[in-house]
Design a protein around this motif. Sequence first.
Motif, short mmCIF file in Angstrom:
data_model
loop_
_atom_site.label_atom_id
_atom_site.label_comp_id
_atom_site.label_asym_id
_atom_site.label_seq_id
_atom_site.Cartn_x
_atom_site.Cartn_y
_atom_site.Cartn_z
N VAL A 158 -0.47 -29.96 4.26
CA VAL A 158 -1.33 -29.29 3.28
C VAL A 158 -1.82 -30.23 2.18
O VAL A 158 -3.03 -30.35 1.95
CB VAL A 158 -0.61 -28.06 2.68
N PRO A 159 -0.93 -30.93 1.46
CA PRO A 159 -1.44 -31.83 0.41
C PRO A 159 -2.23 -33.01 0.96
O PRO A 159 -3.13 -33.53 0.28
CB PRO A 159 -0.16 -32.31 -0.30
N ILE A 160 -1.95 -33.43 2.19
CA ILE A 160 -2.68 -34.55 2.79
C ILE A 160 -4.13 -34.15 3.03
O ILE A 160 -5.07 -34.89 2.69
CB ILE A 160 -2.01 -34.97 4.11
N LEU A 161 -4.34 -32.97 3.59
CA LEU A 161 -5.70 -32.49 3.82
C LEU A 161 -6.43 -32.28 2.50
O LEU A 161 -7.63 -32.54 2.40
CB LEU A 161 -5.67 -31.19 4.62
N SER A 162 -5.70 -31.82 1.50
CA SER A 162 -6.31 -31.65 0.18
C SER A 162 -6.81 -32.99 -0.36
O SER A 162 -7.92 -33.09 -0.88
CB SER A 162 -5.29 -31.04 -0.79
N ARG A 163 -6.00 -34.02 -0.23
CA ARG A 163 -6.40 -35.36 -0.70
C ARG A 163 -7.62 -35.86 0.07
O ARG A 163 -8.54 -36.46 -0.50
CB ARG A 163 -5.23 -36.34 -0.56
N MET A 164 -7.63 -35.66 1.38
CA MET A 164 -8.75 -36.12 2.20
C MET A 164 -10.03 -35.39 1.84
O MET A 164 -11.11 -35.99 1.77
CB MET A 164 -8.42 -35.94 3.68
N GLU A 165 -9.93 -34.08 1.62
CA GLU A 165 -11.11 -33.31 1.24
C GLU A 165 -11.67 -33.78 -0.09
O GLU A 165 -12.89 -33.91 -0.26
CB GLU A 165 -10.75 -31.82 1.16
N CYS A 166 -10.78 -34.01 -1.04
CA CYS A 166 -11.23 -34.47 -2.37
C CYS A 166 -11.82 -35.88 -2.30
O CYS A 166 -12.74 -36.21 -3.05
CB CYS A 166 -10.07 -34.43 -3.36
N ALA A 167 -11.28 -36.71 -1.39
CA ALA A 167 -11.80 -38.08 -1.26
C ALA A 167 -13.21 -38.10 -0.70
O ALA A 167 -14.10 -38.79 -1.18
CB ALA A 167 -10.86 -38.91 -0.38
N GLY A 168 -13.44 -37.31 0.35
CA GLY A 168 -14.75 -37.27 0.97
C GLY A 168 -15.11 -38.58 1.66
O GLY A 168 -14.27 -39.47 1.81
N VAL A 169 -16.36 -38.69 2.06
CA VAL A 169 -16.83 -39.89 2.76
C VAL A 169 -18.22 -40.24 2.24
O VAL A 169 -19.01 -39.37 1.90
CB VAL A 169 -16.84 -39.67 4.29
N LEU A 170 -18.50 -41.55 2.17
CA LEU A 170 -19.78 -42.01 1.65
C LEU A 170 -20.85 -41.95 2.75
O LEU A 170 -20.60 -42.39 3.87
CB LEU A 170 -19.64 -43.45 1.13
N ILE A 171 -22.00 -41.40 2.40
CA ILE A 171 -23.10 -41.24 3.36
C ILE A 171 -24.33 -42.00 2.87
O ILE A 171 -24.69 -41.92 1.70
CB ILE A 171 -23.46 -39.75 3.53
N ARG B 21 -4.12 -26.65 -4.78
CA ARG B 21 -3.75 -28.02 -5.13
C ARG B 21 -4.96 -28.82 -5.58
O ARG B 21 -4.91 -29.58 -6.54
CB ARG B 21 -3.09 -28.70 -3.92
N GLY B 22 -6.09 -28.64 -4.87
CA GLY B 22 -7.31 -29.37 -5.22
C GLY B 22 -7.81 -29.03 -6.61
O GLY B 22 -8.25 -29.89 -7.36
N ILE B 23 -7.76 -27.74 -6.98
CA ILE B 23 -8.19 -27.32 -8.31
C ILE B 23 -7.28 -27.91 -9.38
O ILE B 23 -7.72 -28.48 -10.39
CB ILE B 23 -8.19 -25.78 -8.42
N LEU B 24 -5.97 -27.77 -9.18
CA LEU B 24 -5.00 -28.23 -10.18
C LEU B 24 -5.05 -29.74 -10.38
O LEU B 24 -4.76 -30.24 -11.46
CB LEU B 24 -3.59 -27.79 -9.79
N GLN B 25 -5.41 -30.46 -9.33
CA GLN B 25 -5.49 -31.92 -9.44
C GLN B 25 -6.48 -32.33 -10.52
O GLN B 25 -6.27 -33.32 -11.22
CB GLN B 25 -5.92 -32.49 -8.08
N ARG B 26 -7.56 -31.56 -10.68
CA ARG B 26 -8.55 -31.88 -11.71
C ARG B 26 -8.00 -31.67 -13.11
O ARG B 26 -8.56 -32.16 -14.09
CB ARG B 26 -9.79 -31.01 -11.51
N TYR B 27 -6.91 -30.91 -13.23
CA TYR B 27 -6.29 -30.67 -14.53
C TYR B 27 -5.04 -31.55 -14.70
O TYR B 27 -4.15 -31.25 -15.50
CB TYR B 27 -5.91 -29.20 -14.66
N ASN B 28 -5.00 -32.64 -13.90
CA ASN B 28 -3.91 -33.61 -13.99
C ASN B 28 -2.56 -32.98 -13.67
O ASN B 28 -1.54 -33.32 -14.25
CB ASN B 28 -3.87 -34.26 -15.38
N ILE B 29 -2.57 -32.02 -12.72
CA ILE B 29 -1.33 -31.40 -12.25
C ILE B 29 -1.22 -31.68 -10.76
O ILE B 29 -2.07 -31.26 -9.98
CB ILE B 29 -1.31 -29.88 -12.51
N ALA B 30 -0.17 -32.42 -10.37
CA ALA B 30 0.06 -32.73 -8.96
C ALA B 30 1.01 -31.69 -8.40
O ALA B 30 2.24 -31.80 -8.53
CB ALA B 30 0.65 -34.13 -8.83
N LEU B 31 0.45 -30.64 -7.80
CA LEU B 31 1.27 -29.54 -7.30
C LEU B 31 2.26 -30.06 -6.26
O LEU B 31 1.89 -30.67 -5.27
CB LEU B 31 0.36 -28.48 -6.68
#
Length: 928
Positions: free
Chosen positions: A534-547, A425-435
């Motif tokens: 699954v998609p929730i964790l994918s979104r959180m991973e892609c969002a990340g956190v500012l350090i 899901r994370g890879i496809l999101q970069r190609y404008n595909i919301a699995l």
Amino acid sequence: MVKIAENPFIIIDGSSYLYRAYHAFPPLTNCFGEPIGAIYGVINMLKSLLVEYHPSHLAVVFDAKGKTFRDVLFENYKSHRPPMPENLRLQIAPLHKIVKAMGLPLLAVNGVEADDVIGTLALAAVKNGHYVLISTSDKDMAQLVSPKITLINTMSNTILGPEEVRLKFGVPPELIVDYLALMGDSADNIPGVPGVGKKTSQALLRGLGGLKTLYQQLDSIRTLSFRGAKTMAEKLIQHREVAFLSHQLATIKTNVELNIPYERLAVENPNIASLMLLFQRYEFKRWLDALKAGKWLQGPKIPPSPSSLRLLSHPTYSEAAGKSWPKDGYQLISETSTLQQWITTIRNAGAFAFNITADGLDALTANLVGLCFSVKPGETAYVPLKHYDLDAPMKLNLAIVLSALKPVLEDPAISKIGQNLKFARGILQRYNIALSGIAFDTMLESYVLNSIAGAHDINSLSDRFLQITTEQCEGRESQGHNRVIFNQCDLQQSAYYAGVAADLMLRLHQKLWPSIQQTPKLKKVFEVIDMPLVPILSRMECAGVLIDENILLAHSVELTQRLEALEKIAHQLAEEPFNLSSTKQLQTILYDKQKLPVLKKTPLGAPSTNEEVLTQLGLYYQLPSLILEYRGLAKIKAAYADKLPKMIHPLSKRVHTSYHQAVTSTGRLSSSDPNLQNIPVRTDEGRRIRQAFIAPTNTLIVSADYSQLELRIMAHLSHDPVLLSAFFAGQDIHRTTASDVFNMPLEKVTQDQRRSAKAINFGLLYGISTFGLARQLSVTQTEAKKYMQLYFERHPSILAYIERTRRQASDQGYVSTLDGRRLYFPDILSHNHRRKKSAERAAINAPMQGTAADIIKRAMIAIDEWLEKEAPPVRMIMQVHDELVFEVQRDEVESAISRIKLLMERCFMLDVPLEVKAGVGENWAEAH
């Protein structure tokens, strides 16, 4: 790629196999409570080599007991390594018996290491005209490589000949010893020359030659073009002795007196009768069945996908129970018309197995290489998108293919079946595909059925549930990352590899799903909790956190100063300098010189210096307490203050952790790179690290944390009237417990008494013993026993729950969360008293910890639904234990907190109300 000669003499580094198997395989036990995981792993790897190469001659070499000549040369050689775990030591003797019963020559020579025996055997075999294949993961062995000696690492499928050694290490095999002597080897505690690292070593050796040559041409070093060349000669002169000592330590001895003729290393027929008895004793049922059926070391082997997903990156080896594996059904799509036909087939089927291949592991930068589909076992279609096979030019346009597939991939009515779909899901999101339609992940199907049955990667699952063997494909390695570059494989080969993965996913789903359906509660856990996450964790991973890296860098400097100060004080207390990180030196200081009492010993009989022992000693002696403080600060510095700035992503400028759903036994999420769960919660050092987790411009950090979640679940499970009434009244539960145990009015409870009551409350959640409670409270066991008796007199319902849960675990082998997730405890019937008691304690806590995990997951799902539906200026960025962390637009903080608390407190109904405490700040420390 290196080609292996026909019928090579195979030498297996048994000690390397042993440790790899121990760490790679789960802690399996048989019905007697005997550990068998490492045995299983080593035999698996041995079988793979036998099936692959059918050698006529072979040697399995293990380290012998006792010291070697290197320990005499250098006292600290490998001194930093912890002693062998007891449950690994217990597996050595039975493993040796099985190896011998398999007809394989086994060697262990006193006074030398397995490396020296291997080196001696290899050179002797070459001298007699044989080609040699050494199976190991030890980099020291690279010094043995020659045109007739090759290394193979079966875990990574890496094969090293002379050229591959040069590419991997930057120097040829004949300079590997010099390379290790200069830069040292932390794995073996070989010191090397201080200040000389990998690049400097390569520059010196490539520029002038080996160690002896360097010392003969010291004046020439300053002419070399590397940083520090002008002062390097002085450094080498200063450390000449340690350089040559390191060279001696790193050199594999090749003249060990073995007196074993080559003929004695022939592979003999297995002793079937002995193997059957051993496999029966250690409960290797599939191998036992294979022996009975005459199919030992038989069966087709199937190469796994070499994609950067590394779906099959952890190979196991087994029989395929006589099943044939299809090859003709794996189709390569090269025409748009064929793609359209497959899209129609997928739509008609309503569900399909789905596998992507990519050229990297980072979802933010990895490129999509291809997609593979399967709707029927044995039939798959691979769509190449970004390959460099010049002999088969691409016929499909990436944009056209993705445009055609996008409606299918985004259709929630079409169920997607896969393995680790979060990454896809994370890879496809970069190609404008919301699995969408993420319905079945085989990793999670296996995890829901039994979280501790074994690893949940597709390789292990195929072996465990389908009896299908998988092995890694031969492909190119990307330098430094040890992964196959899939887009450089032959297209037909790629279609086959990707097809195998998609096919296995479909077959596994068809095998696992009926088992889940048979238990409605497990089906609900899978469909309502695990898959929606699954998609929730994918979104959180892609969002990340500012350090804020400046905060961490400043903190690192402070920690360095504090560590140096602590070291100085420790040296004063010890009245001599010593390495605070050296277990051996610490044992000498504490027990030999300061004569502190030995409270516990390691499996090898040495006095222990683990955290538990140092904590107890620290109550009476200053040095052990100081060592603990030093260890804690060093850990924080290495894991967070130093590491986090290096993990800031070059594109997003944020840190992106990876969340794992199928790792813990209780259903709790875990995270890695960085591990957010291990940042200390209540210490100043933990707060300093949290200060570096900052809010972006115009936002604030909001932390929402469940209050005493597991205690509330205990109240619900036990129906304890005292706990129920206290939670409904909003009382401080620890103060209430203190009032009961210490028999005093609530308003007169002191802070020390509250702390003691808190230890009692949480200790009982984890099935704490009288001895454990006494240690926590720093009281006698008699006092601790009295406190426990008073507690259970006041809370008989809790005692009844503990006994009920213990019986349930013993009768069923598992306990359940309130949602019905099953948590298994195979050691609950162990004949080993310590294992049995440990399993009982874990079983008492598991329903609470598992239910807490399910509740936080439900909260995440409810909040994500709100975020996706209403799109407020809120982003969920972290999950840590019972806490959720958000970035919220400043002017929306109040309303966001109100909604977040409402959703978290109402996502699950207990007999007592759930309570969430929320905080706000410019950084995580302020908010939490």
